[in-house]
Each structure stands twice: as C-alpha cells, then as structure tokens.
Design an enzyme around this catalytic site. Structure first.
Site, PDB file in Angstrom:
ATOM      1  CG  PHE A 165      -1.946   1.156   1.102  1.00 16.66           C
ATOM      2  CD1 PHE A 165      -3.185   0.942   0.505  1.00 16.66           C
ATOM      3  CD2 PHE A 165      -1.644   2.443   1.530  1.00 16.66           C
ATOM      4  CE1 PHE A 165      -4.102   1.979   0.353  1.00 16.66           C
ATOM      5  CE2 PHE A 165      -2.557   3.487   1.377  1.00 16.66           C
ATOM      6  CZ  PHE A 165      -3.790   3.243   0.798  1.00 16.66           C
ATOM      7  CG  ASP A 250       5.778   3.886   1.492  1.00 15.93           C
ATOM      8  OD1 ASP A 250       5.806   4.606   2.504  1.00 15.93           O
ATOM      9  OD2 ASP A 250       4.773   3.741   0.778  1.00 15.93           O
ATOM     10  CE  LYS A 279       0.007   6.163   7.027  1.00 17.93           C
ATOM     11  NZ  LYS A 279      -1.421   6.330   6.959  1.00 17.93           N
TER      12      LYS A 279
HETATM   13  C1  LIG Z   1       3.074   2.802   3.576  1.00 13.80           C
HETATM   14  C2  LIG Z   1       2.188   3.891   3.087  1.00 13.80           C
HETATM   15  N1  LIG Z   1       2.525   4.577   2.001  1.00 13.80           N
HETATM   16  C3  LIG Z   1       1.755   5.574   1.529  1.00 13.80           C
HETATM   17  C4  LIG Z   1       0.558   5.913   2.142  1.00 13.80           C
HETATM   18  C5  LIG Z   1      -0.283   7.023   1.594  1.00 13.80           C
HETATM   19  O1  LIG Z   1      -0.220   8.139   2.428  1.00 13.80           O
HETATM   20  P1  LIG Z   1      -1.376   9.250   2.359  1.00 13.80           P
HETATM   21  O2  LIG Z   1      -2.618   8.607   2.885  1.00 13.80           O
HETATM   22  O3  LIG Z   1      -0.867  10.380   3.211  1.00 13.80           O
HETATM   23  O4  LIG Z   1      -1.518   9.639   0.933  1.00 13.80           O
HETATM   24  C6  LIG Z   1       0.163   5.201   3.274  1.00 13.80           C
HETATM   25  C7  LIG Z   1      -1.116   5.523   3.936  1.00 13.80           C
HETATM   26  O5  LIG Z   1      -1.692   4.756   4.661  1.00 13.80           O
HETATM   27  C8  LIG Z   1       0.992   4.162   3.770  1.00 13.80           C
HETATM   28  O6  LIG Z   1       0.653   3.458   4.848  1.00 13.80           O
END
Ligand SMILES: Cc1ncc(COP(=O)(O)O)c(C=O)c1O
Length: 477
Positions: A165, A250, A279
């Site tokens: 994700f 990520d 986050k």
């Molecule tokens: C690992 C990871 N990458 C990217 C995102 C996307 O972030 P955003 O919701 O701020 O766009 C999330 C969101 O849950 C995430 O957990």
C-alpha cells in the site's frame, strides 16, 4: 520602513460574528446527517452498522472522548499520524506562534527558512541521504519518488510487492498490491510489475532486464503487518545495486519511531537510495510528506535553472507544515519516543504472544515497536470451527469485527483490521502510551478473545447480525 499592519486586531471586526466554536457546538448533532447528505454516505452506514457513531468530541494524547464524556484509548491514531499524540502542547504552541507571526508563507519566488531548517533536522536522523523534497501527503511523496527514479535512471519500470500500500493517486495506485483498491480504475500506469513480498528470486528475475527504475517496498507492510525475512531487505538492496535499480523504502507508516527505531530499515541495516516519510511527521495537524534521497538522484530532477520548478506543488513546504514537522521531531527527541515505542512495543508483543498460546483463535502475533498485528485463524475444536467457517464464508476477515466491536463498546478501545479480507487486527497507537494503557489493552483483548471462544455466546450472536448485514449489502449491489 513601511508598517506591516493591514488588518485590525480582531478578525471579527469587519465580518460580523464568525465563531467556529459556536458553530460546531450548535450543529454537531447534524454531523452524520451532513455527511450522509453531502459526502460519503457509505462511511456513515459503516459507522452506524458497527456502532462506532459515538460522535467523538475531543482528543488528548492517546485518548479520545465521545459526546457522553467516555474516554477511549485510540489504537488507530488516525491511521498512524498521531505518533506524538493528539493536540500535543508543543505542537499547538508552535503552530500558534507561526499564525501569530507575520511570516510570509508561500512566496514562491523565494525559499523559506522553516523548510530549510526541517530538511536539515530530518537529514540529521538519516545521515546517509543528502536532500529533501517536501510534499503535502504520503501518496504525493510516492508520486515524486516515481518521478525521481524514472528521471534519474531513464528507465520505465517500477517493481512493487503483493499487498503493498503506497497511496491512492494513480502512480501510487499502480503500485498497489490489493485488487480491492484497483478494481474499476484502470488503465493504471504502464511499466509497473508486482512480485511476491519476501521473494528475492522473483525480484532478481524482475530486475535482470535492467529496465527497472525503482523497487519500492514498505519495510513492514501496513496491510497485514507483514515482516520481512531477516535477509530480505539486505538482499533486495544488493540486487538493486547489481542491476542499477533505485531502492525505495516507503516509511510513510513505519517511519518517525513507529517500530522502535527512527526508521524501520535500521532494524535490518540497509541504506536505501530514497526514503519516504509522511503521516506522523505532521504531528497530526498539518499534512506533510517528504522524499529523502541522494544528491546525485535529486540533481537529475533539478538539473538546470530552467528546471528549478519541474516538479512541485503550490502548497508544498508551507510554513505550518514545516513548523509541525520541526515541533514533531523536537517532541520525538525530547520525550525519547523512539526508545519508548521499542519498550512498550516489546511488552505488548510478549503479552499477545502469551495470548496466542492460550487461545486457539489467535494464530500469530507479529510486529516491531508499536506496529503490531494479531492474526486470527480457523480454530481446531469442532463447535468453534463451524461458527468460524459460517462467518468467514459470508465475508473473509469478518471475524475480526467480532473482536473490534466489543473492544470499542465494552472496553472503550478504538482499533481496526489491517486490511480488507485479512483476519488481522492492527495496533498503531501513539508512541506515548503508558504502562497503564498497556494493562488496559491487555486486559481488554484478553476478555474479548476469551468471550470469542464461547459458542454460543454474545460474540457469536453479534457474528450472526454482521453476517446478515453483509449478505443484505451484497444482495443490494
Ligand atoms: C506505507 C504507506 N505509504 C503511503 C501511504 C499514503 O499516504 P497518504 O494517505 O498520506 O496519501 C500510506 C497511507 O496509509 C501508507 O501506509
């Protein structure tokens, strides 16, 4: 010198009486109605069905308070944004100071001091990288990383993992490893290929054509709380180096202390070419994302004066976001939250590990620091097996709601599953939780899990009601 005074002291002097507090108090009872009418009615239906429509009124640290004044322990922390807790006084004070100042925001044809300071402080935590590019969210950080990687390598390919994700805009969605998010949105971006997580042979096969710009991976996958095998990330880094592919971590969910290290990759001793944060860097108040990378990669994007704005966004680097990031890092350091997450996380993991031995429905417990997954699975005893199968046939992963709903209703704990069709509950609390919060968590989970082993019983009656709702919803579509 010219005077800087343009507005009168009171913002209400020329606007009649605009009072946001009074407006909220007056109309709060309409919140679900307004959402159902003007916004996402399905979300309201979900909340009503599972009884989470308690109308939260206040948040302080790791706690939420509903309209009846009940105190809840929040194990979601807004999908992981409140690492330092809600409404931290230092963060609030910092944001108030910025608002009270006349700092020029978003001049655009200038660079701001706050963004320079935040970049410097962030890189202090990640000394193997040299440059920072700020965004407004996690998904935008992923989009930027894709562009950095393609531009720096002049290759089209992006490799990502099953169950990954990375966000829901088109680039990030093209790297999403779960069909439920992708279905109906095609065509997605070309050049993206999926491989199994924890499979180095598949990675090598995917990289060997030397046309892959980046391999993007969450060090611990958020959907399912899947941990890498001991040598996976180190092996992945070596393969990326061998085939000229950039290694992108990520850390949007795992970063800023969540796993008991500042970055989760520190557990496995790797140094990716690009690290993504978002986050909890926001302190929960002002959205922010950050792409940390090597100088050579950064300078392939911003390589000439006429390319100085080749990637960016209007609100990127805004003062409030930068100040929120600086205040958050200050709290993380001064309150030793990385170390605290490691300690409280170890305690909870061991308590849940003991539950896995006591309760046959608890299949596995995994995690690091304060990112913990409790996976449930088919029981052995006949009576329980029949009840489990009935529920899981209606909807995979539905069993977890038999745990989360009583936790919420009877024990005032807010927690949710780690993904669709995944029988795992994920704990992602604020890093400030205390020993007595841990006792609260352990005794509540223990009581609810024990109840779920009684058939017939209240938990399984709830199961029947949920199964009926699920079947009704299915027949309505
Ligand atoms: C690992 C990871 N990458 C990217 C995102 C996307 O972030 P955003 O919701 O701020 O766009 C999330 C969101 O849950 C995430 O957990």
């Amino acid at each position: 010198m010219r005077s800087t005074r343009v507005y009168e002291a009171s913002s209400n002097s020329s606007h009649g009486r605009f009072d946001i507090g009074a407006m909220v108090a007056e109309r709060d009872s309409e919140r679900y109605g307004l959402h159902a009418q003007h916004m996402n009615e399905m979300m309201v239906r979900v909340l009503r069905t599972i009884g989470f429509d308690v109308g939260f009124q206040a948040g302080q640290g790791q706690y939420l308070f509903d309209r009846a004044g009940n105190q809840y322990l929040d194990l979601l922390s807004g999908w992981g944004v409140f690492g330092i807790g809600r409404n931290h006084p230092l963060l609030r004070d910092t944001l108030s100071q910025v608002l009270a100042s006349d700092l020029p925001n978003l001049v655009q044809m200038d660079v701001s001091i706050l963004s320079g300071l935040l970049a410097e402080r962030l890189l202090g935590f990640v000394p193997f990288l040299d440059k920072v590019f700020f965004t407004n969210s996690g998904t935008e950080a992923v989009e930027a990383a894709i562009k950095f990687a393609r531009r720096a390598t002049r290759r089209p390919g992006i490799i990502y993992c099953d169950h990954a994700f990375h966000g829901l805009t088109y680039g990030a969605l093209s790297a999403n490893g779960d069909e439920i998010f992708r279905e109906g949105f095609g065509p997605l971006l070309p050049g993206f290929s999926r491989i199994p997580f924890n499979d180095l042979a598949a990675l090598e096969k995917a990289l060997s054509a030397r046309n892959v710009a980046a391999f993007i991976v969450e060090p611990i996958q958020g959907k399912g709380v899947n941990l890498p095998d001991d040598f996976y990330l180190r092996g992945a880094q070596a393969l990326c180096r061998k085939y000229g592919t950039l290694f992108v971590a990520d850390e949007i969910q795992t970063g800023i202390g969540r796993t008991g290290r500042f970055l989760a990759i520190e557990h496995w001793g790797v140094e990716p070419d690009i690290v993504l944060l978002a986050k909890s860097l926001s302190g929960g108040h002002v959205p922010i994302g950050a792409v940390l990378t090597r100088k050579a990669i950064f300078e392939k994007m911003f390589n000439r004066m006429d390319q100085a704005v080749v990637h960016g966004s209007t609100f990127g680097k805004n003062n409030l976001a930068m100040a929120a990031g600086l205040a958050t890092l200050e709290v993380i350091e001064s309150e030793r939250l990385v170390q605290r997450a490691a300690q409280t996380g170890a305690r909870l993991l061991s308590a849940f590990g003991a539950m896995a031995e006591r309760y046959e429905l608890v299949r596995k417990v995994r995690g690091k620091g304060l990112m913990i997954g409790i996976e449930f699975g088919p029981p052995r005893s006949l009576k329980l097996k029949a009840a489990w199968s009935l529920l899981e046939t209606v909807s995979t992963g539905l069993f977890c709601q038999l745990i989360t709903i009583p936790l919420f209703k009877d024990h005032k704990i807010l927690v949710q599953v780690a993904g669709h069709a995944n029988p795992t509950i994920k704990l992602l609390p604020a890093l400030i939780i205390t020993e007595s919060d841990c006792e609260w968590i352990e005794s509540a989970f223990d009581a609810v899990i024990a109840d779920s082993h009684r058939v017939p019983g209240a938990v399984w009656s709830l199961g029947k009601t949920l199964a009926k709702h699920a079947l009704k919803a299915r027949s309505a579509t």
